[in-house]
Design an enzyme around this catalytic site. Structure first.
Site, PDB file in Angstrom:
ATOM      1  CG  MET A  31     -24.103  30.114  45.415  1.00 25.85           C
ATOM      2  SD  MET A  31     -22.929  30.874  46.485  1.00 25.85           S
ATOM      3  CE  MET A  31     -24.324  31.027  48.148  1.00 25.85           C
ATOM      4  N   GLY A  32     -25.575  25.684  43.826  1.00 31.89           N
ATOM      5  CA  GLY A  32     -25.564  24.419  44.025  1.00 31.89           C
ATOM      6  C   GLY A  32     -26.454  23.991  45.301  1.00 31.89           C
ATOM      7  CG  HIS A  38     -31.889  25.908  43.756  1.00 32.73           C
ATOM      8  ND1 HIS A  38     -31.404  25.306  44.824  1.00 32.73           N
ATOM      9  CD2 HIS A  38     -31.120  27.108  43.761  1.00 32.73           C
ATOM     10  CE1 HIS A  38     -30.573  25.858  45.756  1.00 32.73           C
ATOM     11  NE2 HIS A  38     -30.526  27.225  44.959  1.00 32.73           N
TER      12      HIS A  38
HETATM   13  P1  AMP Z   1     -28.432  30.052  45.642  1.00 33.01           P
HETATM   14  O1  AMP Z   1     -28.178  28.765  45.000  1.00 33.01           O
HETATM   15  O2  AMP Z   1     -28.871  30.177  47.268  1.00 33.01           O
HETATM   16  O3  AMP Z   1     -27.711  31.360  45.137  1.00 33.01           O
HETATM   17  O4  AMP Z   1     -29.802  30.643  44.947  1.00 33.01           O
HETATM   18  C1  AMP Z   1     -29.829  30.406  43.331  1.00 33.01           C
HETATM   19  C2  AMP Z   1     -31.230  31.055  43.089  1.00 33.01           C
HETATM   20  O5  AMP Z   1     -32.117  30.269  43.466  1.00 33.01           O
HETATM   21  C3  AMP Z   1     -31.338  32.424  43.512  1.00 33.01           C
HETATM   22  O6  AMP Z   1     -32.068  33.253  42.627  1.00 33.01           O
HETATM   23  C4  AMP Z   1     -32.353  32.342  44.710  1.00 33.01           C
HETATM   24  O7  AMP Z   1     -33.000  33.391  44.939  1.00 33.01           O
HETATM   25  C5  AMP Z   1     -33.212  30.992  44.111  1.00 33.01           C
HETATM   26  N1  AMP Z   1     -33.850  30.405  45.431  1.00 33.01           N
HETATM   27  C6  AMP Z   1     -33.047  30.023  46.287  1.00 33.01           C
HETATM   28  N2  AMP Z   1     -34.187  29.413  47.159  1.00 33.01           N
HETATM   29  C7  AMP Z   1     -35.367  29.791  46.605  1.00 33.01           C
HETATM   30  C8  AMP Z   1     -36.828  29.388  47.275  1.00 33.01           C
HETATM   31  N3  AMP Z   1     -37.157  28.832  48.168  1.00 33.01           N
HETATM   32  N4  AMP Z   1     -37.655  29.849  46.380  1.00 33.01           N
HETATM   33  C9  AMP Z   1     -37.470  30.581  45.139  1.00 33.01           C
HETATM   34  N5  AMP Z   1     -36.287  30.732  44.701  1.00 33.01           N
HETATM   35  C10 AMP Z   1     -35.160  30.312  45.464  1.00 33.01           C
END
Ligand code: AMP
Length: 255
Positions: A31-32, A38
């Site tokens: 989601m950016g 990420h």
């Molecule tokens: P999001 O942008 O929050 O939807 O996250 C995108 C991807 O990044 C998802 O698969 C999350 O689980 C992963 N992600 C976000 N934060 C972390 C983190 N601190 N450690 C590992 N993966 C993460």
């Protein structure tokens, strides 16, 4: 050179082109507001595949609160720079109308797992997550898809959806990346005031402290968190807490 594709039809044409033939393709949906969490997924994706694509889409259908959707940080310019530095080939950055020509008439619903834990506190959240990820997986058709264990319930639901619908991608779980004080990196951490951020640093430490899930929940409440849940599932202890308007989730291995 990174290429940003906003139109679904442009992407579909490109995806059918010779460039993708006989080459492995890695995918990271996001989601950016990219951070080191990420980046760990993106760097692994780039290392393990000949071509890599990420999506940046703040998916409205997975937000149960309009205020939460509006507060979600959007930093496209910085995101593109970070993605380019990491070696990403394509960024999908579609508008809602591009990704939802049906205006969300069709959705993916799972039960019972999607109704538990985060799903119990955020009605419709996982319907939105699963629907958007299914759309993206059908469009991208990646060899491998990288998901963070930070969103452990989401990882399980997507892994099982891929199996249920015979999708041809390998779901690769990636470990949680944490700040120096142990707090799992999250785009939502930006919304914490300095005082709230201080309290937040106790979340992972208390989650790791010995005792039952119930005892941990009580300790978190005493420390000043509003606790949505602390539950053991699939060899992990999953938890969600709120500090003011900000909701944080985390999980650890339980022996
Ligand atoms: P999001 O942008 O929050 O939807 O996250 C995108 C991807 O990044 C998802 O698969 C999350 O689980 C992963 N992600 C976000 N934060 C972390 C983190 N601190 N450690 C590992 N993966 C993460």
């Amino acid at each position: 050179m990174i290429r940003v594709v906003s139109r679904i039809n442009d992407w579909r044409k490109l995806r059918r082109s010779g460039e993708f033939e006989h080459r492995s393709l890695g995918f990271v949906p996001t989601m950016g507001n990219l951070h080191a969490g990420h980046l760990s997924l993106i760097e692994r994706c780039c290392a393990e595949n000949e071509l890599s694509v990420i999506s940046i889409f703040v998916n409205p259908t997975q937000f149960d609160q309009q205020t939460d959707l509006e507060a979600y940080p959007r930093t496209l310019h910085d995101d593109l720079r970070m993605a380019e530095e990491a070696g990403v080939d394509y960024v999908l950055d579609p508008a809602f109308s591009e990704l939802y020509p049906d205006e969300y008439r069709y959705k993916v619903t799972e039960s019972p797992l999607s109704r538990e834990f985060c799903g119990a506190h955020r009605p419709g959240h996982f319907d939105g997550v699963l629907t958007v990820v299914l759309k993206l997986l059908l469009l991208v058709r990646p060899t491998r898809t990288y998901m963070g264990e930070k969103d452990y319930q989401q990882f399980l639901l997507i892994r099982d959806m891929v199996e249920a619908f015979f999708l041809e991608t390998e779901i690769i779980p990636c470990p949680i990346v944490r700040d120096t004080d142990g707090l799992a990196l999250s785009s939502r951490n930006r919304n914490l005031s300095p005082e709230e951020r201080k309290l937040a640093s106790q979340f992972p430490a208390l989650l790791k402290s010995p005792g039952t899930a119930k005892e941990t929940a009580e300790r978190l409440r005493k420390a000043g968190f509003e606790v949505d849940y602390v539950e053991d599932f699939d060899g992990r202890r999953l938890a969600a807490v709120r500090i003011g308007q900000t909701r944080l989730i985390d999980n650890i291995d339980v022996p």
